[in-house]
Design a protein around this motif. Structure first.
Motif, mmCIF file in Angstrom:
data_model
loop_
_atom_site.group_PDB
_atom_site.id
_atom_site.type_symbol
_atom_site.label_atom_id
_atom_site.label_comp_id
_atom_site.label_asym_id
_atom_site.label_seq_id
_atom_site.Cartn_x
_atom_site.Cartn_y
_atom_site.Cartn_z
ATOM 1 N N GLY A 61 -1.748 -6.938 2.817
ATOM 2 C CA GLY A 61 -2.580 -6.283 3.807
ATOM 3 C C GLY A 61 -2.274 -4.801 3.952
ATOM 4 O O GLY A 61 -1.299 -4.275 3.392
ATOM 5 N N ILE A 62 -3.106 -4.124 4.732
ATOM 6 C CA ILE A 62 -2.943 -2.688 4.965
ATOM 7 C C ILE A 62 -1.707 -2.450 5.831
ATOM 8 O O ILE A 62 -1.413 -3.207 6.750
ATOM 9 C CB ILE A 62 -4.191 -2.120 5.662
ATOM 10 N N GLY A 63 -1.005 -1.367 5.554
ATOM 11 C CA GLY A 63 0.146 -0.985 6.379
ATOM 12 C C GLY A 63 1.379 -0.746 5.540
ATOM 13 O O GLY A 63 1.458 -1.105 4.360
ATOM 14 N N ARG A 64 2.355 -0.105 6.171
ATOM 15 C CA ARG A 64 3.617 0.175 5.500
ATOM 16 C C ARG A 64 4.476 -1.081 5.477
ATOM 17 O O ARG A 64 4.507 -1.844 6.431
ATOM 18 C CB ARG A 64 4.370 1.316 6.198
ATOM 19 N N PHE A 65 5.163 -1.258 4.386
ATOM 20 C CA PHE A 65 6.061 -2.402 4.268
ATOM 21 C C PHE A 65 7.316 -2.138 5.099
ATOM 22 O O PHE A 65 7.863 -1.038 5.069
ATOM 23 C CB PHE A 65 6.440 -2.592 2.794
ATOM 24 N N HIS A 77 0.807 -1.219 0.000
ATOM 25 C CA HIS A 77 0.000 0.000 0.000
ATOM 26 C C HIS A 77 0.840 1.269 0.000
ATOM 27 O O HIS A 77 0.360 2.329 -0.415
ATOM 28 C CB HIS A 77 -0.956 0.002 1.204
ATOM 29 N N ASP A 78 2.066 1.217 0.461
ATOM 30 C CA ASP A 78 2.929 2.389 0.395
ATOM 31 C C ASP A 78 3.782 2.393 -0.862
ATOM 32 O O ASP A 78 4.561 3.330 -1.077
ATOM 33 C CB ASP A 78 3.829 2.467 1.638
ATOM 34 N N GLY A 79 3.665 1.363 -1.701
ATOM 35 C CA GLY A 79 4.408 1.308 -2.952
ATOM 36 C C GLY A 79 5.873 0.962 -2.811
ATOM 37 O O GLY A 79 6.611 1.060 -3.792
ATOM 38 N N ASP A 80 6.309 0.532 -1.627
ATOM 39 C CA ASP A 80 7.728 0.224 -1.422
ATOM 40 C C ASP A 80 8.099 -1.186 -1.847
ATOM 41 O O ASP A 80 9.283 -1.497 -1.991
ATOM 42 C CB ASP A 80 8.105 0.409 0.056
ATOM 43 N N ALA A 81 7.121 -2.065 -2.028
ATOM 44 C CA ALA A 81 7.421 -3.457 -2.358
ATOM 45 C C ALA A 81 6.474 -3.945 -3.444
ATOM 46 O O ALA A 81 5.320 -3.510 -3.542
ATOM 47 C CB ALA A 81 7.295 -4.347 -1.118
ATOM 48 N N LEU A 82 6.986 -4.849 -4.276
ATOM 49 C CA LEU A 82 6.211 -5.508 -5.316
ATOM 50 C C LEU A 82 6.266 -7.006 -5.064
ATOM 51 O O LEU A 82 7.351 -7.574 -4.925
ATOM 52 C CB LEU A 82 6.767 -5.176 -6.698
#
Length: 488
Positions: free
Chosen positions: A187-191, A137-142
């Motif tokens: 899920g929701i949250g920062r990686f 959700h923060d776009g830091d991981a794929l």
């Protein structure tokens, strides 16, 4: 402006081309129809209208290496992007800045889609076809899943800043599945402070923890799993079992024990929970199973996670209440449904009066064609950016509305009465203002009295010091006069 939830569906008929259709979720009324597109499962992504720019939908074509881009303001294709090869799945990050596509050869393409269309990276991620992609959700991981039964987690920053000579290396690898991966949900949250749900043909749904790189729990079902969804509160998982019956299993991650609620599972690799194998009434909602009665091809949840959307091979979107498992309505689309996406009705949707607001309209989001070769030099690269004129009302402000109206519309979205929304009456506001004014007046009076006491003390001290100095001076003058008389 009101908050109306809608559902975007893609179809793939047995003959001819499919469509993208937008329906009102509450009434099933058709809102828009986008033609000339045929996309398979997990090949459609949506960028909602936000930041003053219009929303778009992208659809990778099933029979050719082409990506169609549709604007909600037009019923025709906005842009056709010719790709290096046909995509088997696509994903767009929540900000709408990056687009990823997986291929049947196991490669993943990463484009800086909206800014320039530049191909940032392409690498061999898996041995077999990439079946599903998902951004955190923060776009830091794929996250990528494949037919090789592996799940890989990639750092987006490394992919964007990677050396063209070096093959990207995944941050994490999850390899506990034994058969091809069919779906992954972040899920929701920062990686990495979030969790991952994965589904596979091996009849299992697994729950993973990114921060510890561990498997938390395995849920074993009677049949292979084709789709899985994770509600926003991370209390429920719904999984579709392959088969003509269209069975949807509910996995509860919380359970009540006596007077408290505890988490289900979490014991690790050896924690296996079997579902749907007990002798229970299949139609009983307490059994955690919904029988649709026809093959389910896609599954989704509404924005509030209160409604479950099941697309079928017969061309229906069945809407179920999550709590009671009761079917509320069925939306007929007319052909096999491959993708379902719940979203707010776009304020810039063509054919609707909400497109024009006050003095202007919401501009179409600028999109550059996706490049087929990897960018090597970034200097001098033209990037399309729409800037708001100085001193004028921006398009973003045109789609905003007062807080009280937003709360009322959000209450309707949650199927609650506007009376449940907390609103402070005018009489209570006036009484509170009067109370504060009286308190201010009282404090001012106390401050005036304190200032008067301070002034009186200061004046008394000054008078005392002056009197002492005067007495001292008189005494000195007296001694000087006596001494002068003695000398004479």
């Amino acid at each position: 402006m009101s908050l109306h939830e809608s559902v975007l569906c893609s179809t793939l008929p047995s003959q001819g081309t499919g469509t993208l259709t937008l329906h009102d979720l509450q009434t099933g009324t058709p809102l828009a129809l986008f033609k000339h597109t045929s996309s398979s499962s997990r090949c459609v992504a949506v960028i909602p209208t936000r930041a003053g720019l219009g929303g778009v939908a992208i659809a990778a074509q099933v029979d050719k290496a082409v990506l169609n881009v549709y604007s909600f303001q037009k019923d025709q294709v906005l842009l056709k992007c010719v790709l290096p090869e046909r995509l088997a799945c696509t994903a767009v990050d929540k900000r709408g800045l990056l687009c990823a596509g997986g291929t049947a050869q196991g490669r993943i393409y990463l484009w800086e889609k909206l800014a320039s269309g530049a191909l940032c990276n392409v690498w061999d991620a898996h041995y077999r076809q990439v079946t599903t992609l998902a951004f955190s959700h923060d776009g830091d991981a794929l996250v990528s899943g494949s037919d090789d039964a592996g799940i890989s987690v990639w750092s987006v920053s490394r992919l964007l800043d990677g050396d063209a000579q070096n093959t990207p290396v995944p941050l994490l690898n999850f390899s506990d599945h034994t058969l091809p991966i069919t779906d992954v949900v972040v899920g929701i949250g920062r990686f990495p402070s979030c969790r991952l749900v994965s589904a596979s043909v091996d009849c299992s749904v697994k729950l993973w923890d990114f921060s510890t790189n561990t498997l938390l729990t395995t849920f074993l079902l009677p049949r292979p799993i084709s789709h899985v969804v994770f509600d926003a509160t991370e209390r429920l998982i719904f999984a579709v079992a392959n088969g003509p019956e269209g069975d949807i299993y509910q996995v509860n991650l919380l359970r009540r024990r006596d007077d408290h609620v505890e988490a289900v599972g979490g014991a690790g690799v050896n924690d296996i929970i079997r579902l749907g194998m007990e002798n229970k009434n299949e139609q009983d909602p307490a059994s955690g199973k919904i029988s649709v009665g026809e093959e389910v091809t896609v599954l989704s949840l509404s924005l509030t996670s209160s409604l479950l959307l099941a697309g079928t091979v017969a061309g229906f979107v069945h809407v179920y209440d999550v709590h009671s498992h009761q079917r509320l309505r069925s939306i007929s689309v007319g052909a096999k449904i491959t993708n379902v996406y719940a979203m707010l009705r776009p304020p810039d949707l063509f054919g609707h009066t909400s497109l024009v607001a006050r003095e202007g309209s919401i501009p179409v989001r600028p999109i550059a064609p996706l490049q087929r070769t990897r960018a090597t030099e970034w200097e001098g690269k033209e990037v399309g950016v729409l800037l708001a004129p100085f001193g004028k009302e921006t398009a973003e402000s045109l789609i905003n509305y007062p807080s009280d109206e937003l709360q009322r519309d959000f209450a309707l979205l949650l199927h609650t009465s506007p009376s449940n929304v907390r609103e402070e009456p005018a009489t209570a506001t006036n009484a509170r203002v009067a109370e504060l004014e009286a308190e201010i007046s009282h404090l001012r009076g106390q401050l005036g009295r304190a200032k008067g006491v301070n002034d009186a003390m200061w004046e008394a001290m000054v008078r005392k010091v002056v009197a002492q100095e005067k007495e001292k001076n008189n005494a000195d003058e007296g001694r000087i006069k006596k001494k002068g008389k003695k000398d004479h």
